[in-house]
Design an enzyme around this catalytic site. Structure first.
Site, PDB file in Angstrom:
ATOM      1  N   CYS A 112       0.818  -1.226   0.000  1.00 34.76           N
ATOM      2  CA  CYS A 112       0.000   0.000   0.000  1.00 34.76           C
ATOM      3  C   CYS A 112       0.848   1.271   0.000  1.00 34.76           C
ATOM      4  CB  CYS A 112      -0.925   0.020   1.213  1.00 34.76           C
ATOM      5  SG  CYS A 112      -2.022  -1.388   1.209  1.00 34.76           S
ATOM      6  N   HIS A 278      -4.199   6.922   1.627  1.00 28.76           N
ATOM      7  CA  HIS A 278      -4.396   5.584   1.042  1.00 28.76           C
ATOM      8  C   HIS A 278      -5.825   5.106   1.322  1.00 28.76           C
ATOM      9  CE1 HIS A 278      -3.896   1.515  -0.125  1.00 28.76           C
ATOM     10  NE2 HIS A 278      -4.131   1.072   1.088  1.00 28.76           N
ATOM     11  N   ASN A 308     -10.091  -1.141  -2.029  1.00 28.34           N
ATOM     12  CA  ASN A 308      -8.661  -0.931  -1.775  1.00 28.34           C
ATOM     13  C   ASN A 308      -7.876  -1.471  -2.968  1.00 28.34           C
ATOM     14  OD1 ASN A 308      -6.040  -0.895  -0.845  1.00 28.34           O
ATOM     15  ND2 ASN A 308      -6.488  -1.902   1.115  1.00 28.34           N
TER      16      ASN A 308
HETATM   17  O1  UT7 Z   1      -4.426  -1.598   2.679  1.00 27.94           O
HETATM   18  C1  UT7 Z   1      -3.960  -2.551   3.575  1.00 27.94           C
HETATM   19  C2  UT7 Z   1      -4.248  -2.112   4.936  1.00 27.94           C
HETATM   20  N1  UT7 Z   1      -5.477  -2.683   5.399  1.00 27.94           N
HETATM   21  C3  UT7 Z   1      -6.244  -1.992   6.190  1.00 27.94           C
HETATM   22  O2  UT7 Z   1      -5.951  -0.854   6.478  1.00 27.94           O
HETATM   23  C4  UT7 Z   1      -7.464  -2.668   6.788  1.00 27.94           C
HETATM   24  C5  UT7 Z   1      -7.631  -2.252   8.228  1.00 27.94           C
HETATM   25  N2  UT7 Z   1      -8.715  -2.917   8.909  1.00 27.94           N
HETATM   26  C6  UT7 Z   1     -10.032  -2.744   8.562  1.00 27.94           C
HETATM   27  O3  UT7 Z   1     -10.326  -2.036   7.619  1.00 27.94           O
HETATM   28  C7  UT7 Z   1     -11.089  -3.403   9.413  1.00 27.94           C
HETATM   29  O4  UT7 Z   1     -10.503  -3.963  10.546  1.00 27.94           O
HETATM   30  C8  UT7 Z   1     -11.910  -4.487   8.644  1.00 27.94           C
HETATM   31  C9  UT7 Z   1     -12.809  -3.810   7.594  1.00 27.94           C
HETATM   32  C10 UT7 Z   1     -10.983  -5.475   7.993  1.00 27.94           C
HETATM   33  C11 UT7 Z   1     -12.820  -5.215   9.623  1.00 27.94           C
HETATM   34  O5  UT7 Z   1     -13.625  -4.297  10.336  1.00 27.94           O
HETATM   35  P1  UT7 Z   1     -13.860  -4.502  11.916  1.00 27.94           P
HETATM   36  O6  UT7 Z   1     -14.775  -3.437  12.340  1.00 27.94           O
HETATM   37  O7  UT7 Z   1     -12.490  -4.556  12.550  1.00 27.94           O
HETATM   38  O8  UT7 Z   1     -14.625  -5.864  11.963  1.00 27.94           O
HETATM   39  P2  UT7 Z   1     -14.214  -7.194  12.727  1.00 27.94           P
HETATM   40  O9  UT7 Z   1     -13.047  -7.838  12.076  1.00 27.94           O
HETATM   41  O10 UT7 Z   1     -14.136  -6.914  14.192  1.00 27.94           O
HETATM   42  O11 UT7 Z   1     -15.495  -8.071  12.479  1.00 27.94           O
HETATM   43  C12 UT7 Z   1     -16.733  -7.777  13.105  1.00 27.94           C
HETATM   44  C13 UT7 Z   1     -17.708  -8.856  12.750  1.00 27.94           C
HETATM   45  C14 UT7 Z   1     -17.203 -10.257  13.013  1.00 27.94           C
HETATM   46  O12 UT7 Z   1     -18.294 -11.034  13.481  1.00 27.94           O
HETATM   47  P3  UT7 Z   1     -18.453 -11.335  15.081  1.00 27.94           P
HETATM   48  O13 UT7 Z   1     -17.207 -12.063  15.465  1.00 27.94           O
HETATM   49  O14 UT7 Z   1     -18.575  -9.990  15.717  1.00 27.94           O
HETATM   50  O15 UT7 Z   1     -19.706 -12.154  15.123  1.00 27.94           O
HETATM   51  C15 UT7 Z   1     -16.811 -10.754  11.652  1.00 27.94           C
HETATM   52  O16 UT7 Z   1     -16.896 -12.163  11.520  1.00 27.94           O
HETATM   53  O17 UT7 Z   1     -18.019  -8.808  11.354  1.00 27.94           O
HETATM   54  C16 UT7 Z   1     -17.838 -10.100  10.768  1.00 27.94           C
HETATM   55  N3  UT7 Z   1     -17.394  -9.904   9.379  1.00 27.94           N
HETATM   56  C17 UT7 Z   1     -18.247  -9.793   8.369  1.00 27.94           C
HETATM   57  N4  UT7 Z   1     -19.605  -9.814   8.316  1.00 27.94           N
HETATM   58  C18 UT7 Z   1     -20.174  -9.626   7.100  1.00 27.94           C
HETATM   59  C19 UT7 Z   1     -16.117  -9.821   8.908  1.00 27.94           C
HETATM   60  N5  UT7 Z   1     -16.139  -9.629   7.581  1.00 27.94           N
HETATM   61  C20 UT7 Z   1     -17.454  -9.597   7.200  1.00 27.94           C
HETATM   62  C21 UT7 Z   1     -18.119  -9.432   5.984  1.00 27.94           C
HETATM   63  N6  UT7 Z   1     -19.467  -9.452   5.973  1.00 27.94           N
HETATM   64  N7  UT7 Z   1     -17.452  -9.236   4.814  1.00 27.94           N
END
Ligand code: UT7
Length: 351
Positions: A112, A278, A308
């Site tokens: 990135c 980014h 992204n």
């Molecule tokens: O460019 C490279 C750099 N990358 C980044 O900068 C990414 C940085 N991180 C993020 O953008 C976020 O952490 C994510 C978008 C990846 C995830 O968001 P989050 O708010 O941290 O969600 P989470 O991982 O805590 O997941 C929350 C819930 C989970 O369910 P439970 O355990 O609460 O029941 C996940 O299983 O959302 C669930 N989940 C989804 N649900 C529907 C994870 N992915 C999905 C999905 N659709 N695609």
């Protein structure tokens, strides 16, 4: 003498994939993806279309925009984490496709932050007098990572078959990453010019202790063999990401490095006219904007349309801002990015 961006261009793959379309493949929803990431749709390349192809499109447009022809280019920097081949890199492939002279091509692997690392190298090349016109390309085809055998061909209209419950369950295992990424390319031509417009202070950082938070365990030359069916089936050939840790680093380190380049340039953060961040997550972009105390209109975004696109996000965003007339003479711009490595940085650009 300054390093000035004299041309920009993008390379756009044909297939628009909405969140709704993804929700037919896995347990996700338009609402989850929009709320958690800000993404509404992304582009996917056609099968057989690689990051070099998209990079060539973007580069052709950027060279024409600069009023140049391909034979005017003295050196190429190609940033990608999704190259056409493990070897050689995309640089020589782009050189041939564009009809460049036998100029050197460098392949950049800072994910990135690839575009920012490319800006630093281009600036050093130009300021040393070694090269006069550098082509910097950021291009990605992330669809190669996607578990295509699980019905993903339906997304680009290549199949109309129903997805099985087993395939849906398997797709759901990687939904936290697959919904975030899109394909695309951006390119800039950078030239040495007299005057006080162009690239200013650039600061780059690497913290290898964070290497494990965003990495790919499979397709590794530490493995015997370096790639196997087992690795593919267990999802190890998809990037592994500890999303929350990357998120925390992004909203902390990008504001810090933006402050660093502003201070080194003798300008206050509020004197920035535009900050190009980014495009990994809308919540990260807004977080950086708020920490720095900038109004939202100074921090443009296009993640809703592209997802992204890793090394391509900053050149695509810069090109779109130019095209929309958001970049005018006499402005202080800053670029910032953070990603796998961890690598991060920022650059000041005066128009
Ligand atoms: O460019 C490279 C750099 N990358 C980044 O900068 C990414 C940085 N991180 C993020 O953008 C976020 O952490 C994510 C978008 C990846 C995830 O968001 P989050 O708010 O941290 O969600 P989470 O991982 O805590 O997941 C929350 C819930 C989970 O369910 P439970 O355990 O609460 O029941 C996940 O299983 O959302 C669930 N989940 C989804 N649900 C529907 C994870 N992915 C999905 C999905 N659709 N695609």
């Amino acid at each position: 003498m300054r390093s000035v961006i004299t041309g920009t261009g993008i390379g756009v793959p044909p297939n628009v994939v909405t969140n709704e379309a993804l929700s037919r493949l896995m347990d996700t929803s338009d609402e989850w993806i929009r709320v958690r990431s800000g993404i509404q749709e992304r582009r996917y390349a056609d099968p057989g279309q690689g990051s070099t192809d998209l990079g060539v499109m973007a580069a052709r447009n950027a060279i024409a925009d600069a009023g140049l022809t391909p034979t005017d280019i003295d050196a190429v920097l190609f940033a990608t984490m999704t190259p056409d081949h493990m070897l050689p890199g995309n640089g020589p492939l782009l050189q041939t496709a564009l009809g460049l002279r036998d100029v050197p091509t460098f392949d950049i692997r800072q994910q990135c932050s690839g575009f920012l690392y490319g800006l630093e190298l281009a600036d050093l090349f130009l300021q040393s007098g070694r090269y006069r016109r550098v082509l910097l390309v950021g291009a990605e085809v992330h669809t190669g990572f996607m578990p295509w055998h699980l019905g993903w061909d339906t997304l680009i209209g290549q199949s109309t078959r129903e997805i099985t419950e087993a395939e849906r369950a398997e797709n759901t295992l990687t939904r936290d990453r697959t919904v975030l990424f899109g394909d695309g390319a951006g390119a800039v031509v950078i030239e040495a010019r007299e005057g006080d417009t162009g690239l200013g202070v650039i600061r780059l950082h690497t913290d290898g202790t964070g290497a494990g938070v965003l990495t790919m365990h499979g397709a590794s030359f530490k493995r015997r063999p370096f790639v196997s069916v087992d690795q593919i089936q267990s999802g190890e050939t998809l990037p592994f990401m500890s999303g929350k840790e990357v998120f925390r680093s992004a909203v902390t380190l990008m504001p810090q490095v933006v402050r660093e380049v502003c201070e080194a340039s003798g300008i206050a953060v509020e004197e920035l006219d535009l900050l190009l961040v980014h495009q990994a997550n809308m919540r990260i972009i807004e977080g950086v904007q708020k920490v720095l105390g900038l109004p939202p209109e100074k921090v443009p975004h296009n993640i809703e349309r592209w997802g992204n696109t890793t090394a391509a996000t900053l050149p695509i965003l810069f090109h779109e801002c130019r095209t929309l007339g958001l970049i005018r003479p006499g402005m202080n711009l800053a670029f910032t990015a953070l990603g796998s490595g961890l690598h991060w940085g920022a650059a000041i650009y005066r128009t």
